[in-house]
Motif scaffolding. Structure first.
Motif, short mmCIF file in Angstrom:
data_model
loop_
_atom_site.label_atom_id
_atom_site.label_comp_id
_atom_site.label_asym_id
_atom_site.label_seq_id
_atom_site.Cartn_x
_atom_site.Cartn_y
_atom_site.Cartn_z
N GLU A 172 11.48 41.67 -19.16
CA GLU A 172 10.90 42.64 -18.24
C GLU A 172 9.67 42.07 -17.55
O GLU A 172 9.34 42.44 -16.44
CB GLU A 172 10.49 43.93 -18.96
CG GLU A 172 11.62 44.64 -19.67
CD GLU A 172 12.00 44.00 -21.00
OE1 GLU A 172 11.12 43.48 -21.71
OE2 GLU A 172 13.19 44.01 -21.32
N ALA A 173 8.98 41.15 -18.20
CA ALA A 173 7.77 40.55 -17.65
C ALA A 173 8.07 39.33 -16.79
O ALA A 173 7.15 38.72 -16.26
CB ALA A 173 6.82 40.17 -18.79
N ILE A 174 9.32 39.01 -16.61
CA ILE A 174 9.71 37.84 -15.82
C ILE A 174 9.97 38.26 -14.38
O ILE A 174 10.66 39.23 -14.12
CB ILE A 174 10.98 37.18 -16.40
CG1 ILE A 174 10.71 36.64 -17.80
CG2 ILE A 174 11.51 36.09 -15.48
CD1 ILE A 174 9.70 35.53 -17.88
N THR A 175 9.40 37.50 -13.47
CA THR A 175 9.65 37.68 -12.04
C THR A 175 10.36 36.43 -11.54
O THR A 175 9.96 35.31 -11.88
CB THR A 175 8.32 37.85 -11.28
OG1 THR A 175 7.61 38.95 -11.84
CG2 THR A 175 8.55 38.08 -9.81
N ILE A 176 11.39 36.62 -10.74
CA ILE A 176 12.08 35.48 -10.14
C ILE A 176 11.56 35.35 -8.71
O ILE A 176 11.62 36.30 -7.93
CB ILE A 176 13.61 35.66 -10.14
CG1 ILE A 176 14.13 35.97 -11.55
CG2 ILE A 176 14.28 34.42 -9.54
CD1 ILE A 176 13.89 34.90 -12.58
N ARG A 177 11.04 34.17 -8.39
CA ARG A 177 10.48 33.91 -7.07
C ARG A 177 11.24 32.78 -6.39
O ARG A 177 11.56 31.79 -7.02
CB ARG A 177 9.01 33.52 -7.19
CG ARG A 177 8.15 34.61 -7.74
CD ARG A 177 6.70 34.22 -7.70
NE ARG A 177 5.91 35.28 -8.34
CZ ARG A 177 4.78 35.08 -8.96
NH1 ARG A 177 4.27 33.87 -9.03
NH2 ARG A 177 4.14 36.09 -9.51
N ARG A 178 11.45 32.95 -5.11
CA ARG A 178 12.00 31.88 -4.28
C ARG A 178 10.81 31.08 -3.74
O ARG A 178 9.91 31.65 -3.12
CB ARG A 178 12.83 32.45 -3.15
CG ARG A 178 13.45 31.39 -2.28
CD ARG A 178 14.37 32.00 -1.25
NE ARG A 178 14.83 31.00 -0.32
CZ ARG A 178 15.80 31.21 0.56
NH1 ARG A 178 16.40 32.38 0.61
NH2 ARG A 178 16.16 30.24 1.37
N LEU A 179 10.82 29.78 -3.99
CA LEU A 179 9.72 28.94 -3.56
C LEU A 179 10.06 28.23 -2.26
O LEU A 179 11.15 27.65 -2.13
CB LEU A 179 9.40 27.88 -4.63
CG LEU A 179 9.07 28.40 -6.04
CD1 LEU A 179 8.76 27.22 -6.96
CD2 LEU A 179 7.91 29.38 -6.01
N ASN A 180 9.13 28.27 -1.31
CA ASN A 180 9.31 27.46 -0.10
C ASN A 180 8.86 26.03 -0.40
O ASN A 180 8.41 25.74 -1.52
CB ASN A 180 8.57 28.08 1.09
CG ASN A 180 7.06 28.10 0.92
OD1 ASN A 180 6.47 27.24 0.26
ND2 ASN A 180 6.42 29.09 1.52
N ALA A 181 8.96 25.15 0.56
CA ALA A 181 8.66 23.73 0.32
C ALA A 181 7.22 23.51 -0.14
O ALA A 181 6.97 22.74 -1.07
CB ALA A 181 8.95 22.91 1.58
N GLU A 182 6.28 24.20 0.49
CA GLU A 182 4.87 24.03 0.12
C GLU A 182 4.61 24.55 -1.29
O GLU A 182 3.90 23.92 -2.07
CB GLU A 182 3.97 24.74 1.13
CG GLU A 182 4.01 24.17 2.53
CD GLU A 182 5.27 24.56 3.32
OE1 GLU A 182 5.89 25.62 3.05
OE2 GLU A 182 5.66 23.75 4.19
N GLN A 183 5.20 25.69 -1.61
CA GLN A 183 5.04 26.24 -2.96
C GLN A 183 5.70 25.33 -3.99
O GLN A 183 5.15 25.12 -5.08
CB GLN A 183 5.65 27.64 -3.02
CG GLN A 183 4.90 28.66 -2.21
CD GLN A 183 5.71 29.94 -2.00
OE1 GLN A 183 6.94 29.91 -1.91
NE2 GLN A 183 5.01 31.06 -1.91
N ALA A 184 6.85 24.77 -3.65
CA ALA A 184 7.53 23.85 -4.57
C ALA A 184 6.68 22.62 -4.84
O ALA A 184 6.56 22.18 -5.98
CB ALA A 184 8.90 23.46 -4.01
N GLN A 185 6.06 22.08 -3.80
CA GLN A 185 5.17 20.93 -3.98
C GLN A 185 4.00 21.31 -4.89
O GLN A 185 3.65 20.58 -5.82
CB GLN A 185 4.64 20.41 -2.63
CG GLN A 185 5.66 19.72 -1.78
CD GLN A 185 6.05 18.34 -2.26
OE1 GLN A 185 5.60 17.83 -3.28
NE2 GLN A 185 6.94 17.71 -1.52
N ALA A 186 3.41 22.47 -4.62
CA ALA A 186 2.25 22.91 -5.41
C ALA A 186 2.63 23.19 -6.87
O ALA A 186 1.81 22.99 -7.78
CB ALA A 186 1.63 24.15 -4.77
#
Length: 178
Positions: free
Chosen positions: A3-17
């Motif tokens: 329940e405490a898990i969030t699924i996020r789609r990462l863009n290229a900048e977020q993936a690098q970070a």
């Protein structure tokens, strides 16, 4: 925990970070025996280089990267949808590198990632998904629960991180388009 898990789609900048956190998940999985294209010992540099390359693929629109984030905002799992396919397969995508940190396993993180992959694939116009996994591994149970159909297995297809041979089982899933 699920329940405490969030699924996020990462863009290229977020993936690098997020590459350092993603590298930690990859290293943990390989050190735990997951056959996910890497051998022991896996270095942090190797793991980081992999995630930086994934981020570049995301930036080119060839891959979608999902991250499972816990209540403390730590990445505890990840999955990828490889959308770049040959010209005659625009409706298909490959699911790759479904990874869950060992500390987060058994709490539904993998299933949440797989359900998010389905929705993400539909949004991308993909109706046929394929993946492969170690024959007899725990991931086979996950894929069955997520509605995937087993196609067949190839003995001695890959190596485990310790260098021993393992079979690989192939799966597919047909999605209804939105």
């Amino acid at each position: 925990m699920s329940e405490a898990i969030t699924i996020r789609r990462l863009n290229a900048e977020q993936a690098q970070a997020c590459a350092p956190a993603l590298a930690e998940v990859l290293i943990d999985c390989v050190e735990g025996g997951a056959s996910v294209s890497f051998m022991l010992p896996i270095s942090r540099e190797t793991a980081l280089a992999f995630w930086h390359a994934v981020a570049q693929d995301v930036g080119r629109g060839e891959r979608i990267l999902l991250a499972a984030v816990d209540a403390q905002q730590r990445i505890v799992g990840t999955a990828q949808l490889v959308t770049a396919q040959p010209e005659n397969q625009p409706h298909r995508a490959d699911v790759a590198k479904v990874l869950v940190h060992r500390a987060a396993r058994g709490h539904g993180v993998g299933l949440r990632l797989m359900l998010a992959i389905d929705e993400t694939a539909r949004e991308a116009g993909k109706t046929v998904l394929v993946l492969d996994t170690v024959t007899g591994g725990a991931a086979e149970r996950l894929y069955a629960r997520a509605g995937w159909e087993r196609v067949g297995a190839v003995p001695n297809y890959a190596l485990m991180p310790d260098g021993t041979f393992c079979g690989t089982t192939f799966y597919h899933k047909q999605l209804a388009s939105n």
